[in-house]
Scaffold this motif. Structure first.
Motif, short mmCIF file in Angstrom:
data_model
loop_
_atom_site.label_atom_id
_atom_site.label_comp_id
_atom_site.label_asym_id
_atom_site.label_seq_id
_atom_site.Cartn_x
_atom_site.Cartn_y
_atom_site.Cartn_z
N PRO A 1 12.64 16.83 -23.60
CA PRO A 1 12.17 16.63 -22.11
C PRO A 1 12.35 18.07 -21.13
N LEU A 2 11.36 18.35 -20.46
CA LEU A 2 11.43 19.50 -19.81
C LEU A 2 10.50 19.55 -18.46
N ASP A 3 11.48 19.46 -17.45
CA ASP A 3 10.75 19.49 -16.06
C ASP A 3 10.75 20.76 -15.53
N ILE A 4 9.60 20.93 -14.82
CA ILE A 4 9.23 22.29 -14.19
C ILE A 4 8.82 21.80 -12.87
N ALA A 5 9.31 21.93 -11.77
CA ALA A 5 8.91 21.57 -10.44
C ALA A 5 7.55 22.62 -9.86
N SER A 6 7.02 21.98 -9.02
CA SER A 6 5.94 22.70 -8.38
C SER A 6 5.84 22.55 -6.95
N ALA B 1 21.01 24.84 -26.73
CA ALA B 1 21.22 23.27 -26.67
C ALA B 1 20.14 22.74 -25.77
N THR B 2 19.80 23.18 -24.68
CA THR B 2 19.06 22.53 -23.42
C THR B 2 17.61 22.25 -23.95
N LEU B 3 17.17 23.21 -24.99
CA LEU B 3 16.04 23.06 -25.79
C LEU B 3 15.84 22.78 -27.10
#
Ligand code: SF4
Length: 482
Positions: A74-79, A224-226
């Motif tokens: 899971p990977l969130d990138i805000a806009s 770890a995060t990815l």
């Protein structure tokens, strides 16, 4: 460095020479991704870090999709989600709303604000917005300029790392975090700034330094995060990443190691720390193969081993001596399958330079060395790593159409690079060995080990087995012993 080919310079085709002989068209199927992607990747490797892209939401969606397909996490990138009005009058209000939303939903400790093509083109002053909005959130706001028309993902990656280190140092100088850093026990002796490596590579970097019993900071650390474990419940920001306290203490380390020796000083975090605080900067080549890894190991040895009189008192840890010895044995075993084979390598400058040097030491000629984005010193970077072989083409800023044309005329036994090379591999019937970033059509991209003696063994097996499989498939009679 020994250069064995007396005609080497004359024989190498470069992009400039190719442009003189071919009619050139605008980029078709670029062999690179955009700069905000690199910045988004880097911030995933920082403790409680979150990225906002300042521009239209499509940039964020595309980059998220692209990275999830490789990392399978899971990977969130805000806009800041520009609309027509913000595209004309500026996106300040959108950015303010984005910061408030991210703060409410993720509670980050650090937010990078990367520009997209649109916000760069209209000239939004993100640096000024960060100053103005710093009171809106507990998180540290860091502007990262990432115009994709002036760079690619590797540029965005280095811009984010540089921006984060510079920002933390500025806070330290202003006394905003010095108390915490000053009291911090067991501070790192070395800072390590990798290129875009796989999570497996970053884990291995940390294993190597810990075998030397050295305290080191690796920035970024998305191991770890990815590439983490499965969760029972949703966690807004994946656990892991380089500790913010360690980044704040980076200027107090004795030395930094970076693996991109031709990165311009103004974009290098390690060069910044050397200039600002005298932290010795070791500019190493990528730690691919025996030669690249030996230099890395000896740099760690010198950091570990020098006593007050300057005498060396520490040996290479036994496990690495054994790994190295096994690797040499495997090189000897495989040489008969590899010698004289021709490879085309493509991807980021750091990846291509590291891989070409590794091929050179195992007896494979890297005939085509193609970097997807503009990289000023790509040719010397590449040639510095070669001792036994000479490429027939070296070029930066090439796209897949260029690569296909060059490959059709020069020819190679194998292609080595990311999965975007698959259409060429299929069309020209040349096997593709998937390595680097991204790998979209196979699983396990984040687990590919490229660096160190173990990474070299992994790559060696993949290359030899690919060549053997091709021989076996092409054989009219087939055979079971090779
Ligand atoms: S518009 Fe620019 S920043 Fe956005 S996805 Fe395309 S290249 Fe990247």
């Amino acid at each position: 460095m020994a250069i064995r080919s007396p005609f080497r310079e004359e024989k190498i085709m470069t992009m400039d020479k190719l442009k003189e002989t071919k009619s050139y068209v605008p980029t078709t199927n670029p062999c690179k991704v955009c700069a905000p992607l690199g910045a988004s990747l880097a911030v995933k490797g920082v403790e409680k870090g979150m990225g906002i892209l300042h521009g239209s939401q499509g940039c964020s969606t595309y980059i998220r999709r692209y990275m999830i397909s490789h990392f399978k996490e899971p990977l969130d990138i805000a806009s800041s989600s520009f609309d027509e009005a913000s595209a004309v009058f500026g996106g300040k209000d959108n950015l303010k709303a984005a910061i408030l939303n991210v703060d409410r939903n993720y509670s980050p400790k650090l937010i990078t604000l990367s520009t997209t093509c649109l916000s760069e083109t209209i000239g939004d002053d993100v640096k000024a917005y960060c100053r103005e909005f710093s009171g809106l959130t507990e998180a540290e706001l860091i502007p990262v300029p990432t115009p994709s028309f002036a760079g690619a993902h590797l540029d965005g990656y280095y811009a984010a790392v540089h921006g984060i280190v510079k920002h933390k140092k500025r806070l330290e100088s202003a006394g905003e975090t010095s108390e915490k850093t000053g009291k911090k026990k067991n501070r790192q002796k070395i800072n390590i700034f990798p290129s875009i490596y796989s999570p497996a590579d970053i884990r291995h970097l940390k294993e190597i330094v810990s075998a030397f019993d050295l305290r080191a900071m690796v920035l970024p650390d998305y191991s770890a995060t990815l590439d983490g474990e499965i969760w029972g419940e949703y966690i807004p920001i994946s656990p892991g990443g380089t500790l913010l306290d360690d980044i704040a203490a980076a200027h107090l380390a004795e030395a930094s190691i970076s693996f991109s020796p031709y990165l311009p000083e103004e974009r290098s975090a390690a060069a910044f720390l050397e200039t600002s605080d005298g932290v010795t900067h070791h500019k190493l080549r990528p730690p691919f193969g025996i030669r690249g890894t030996d230099v890395f190991m000896s740099t760690l040895l010198s950091a570990k081993a020098v006593d007050e009189e300057g005498a060396v008192r520490f040996d290479l840890p036994q496990e690495f001596q054994e790994q190295r010895a096994r690797l040499i044995d495997a090189y000897v075993d495989c040489h008969k399958y590899l010698f004289g084979k021709r490879a085309a390598v493509f991807g980021d400058a750091d990846f291509v330079a590291g891989m070409a040097a590794f091929l050179d030491e195992i007896g494979v000629q890297p005939v085509i060395c193609a970097c997807g984005s503009p990289f000023g010193d790509f040719e010397p970077y590449l040639l510095d790593g070669l001792e036994n072989t000479a490429p027939e083409f070296i070029g930066d800023d090439i796209d897949f159409k260029n690569l296909e044309e060059i490959l059709s005329s020069i020819g190679a036994d194998i292609l080595i690079g990311n999965s975007k090379g698959y259409p060429i591999s299929r069309k020209l019937n040349i096997p593709l060995i998937r390595a680097g970033f991204p790998i979209h059509d196979r699983v396990g991209g984040p687990r590919i080990l490229h660096i160190g003696y173990s990474g070299a063994m992994n790559l060696l097996d993949k290359i030899v087995n690919t060549l053997l499989e091709r021989r076996q498939v092409d054989s009219t009679v087939g055979y079971s012993y090779l």
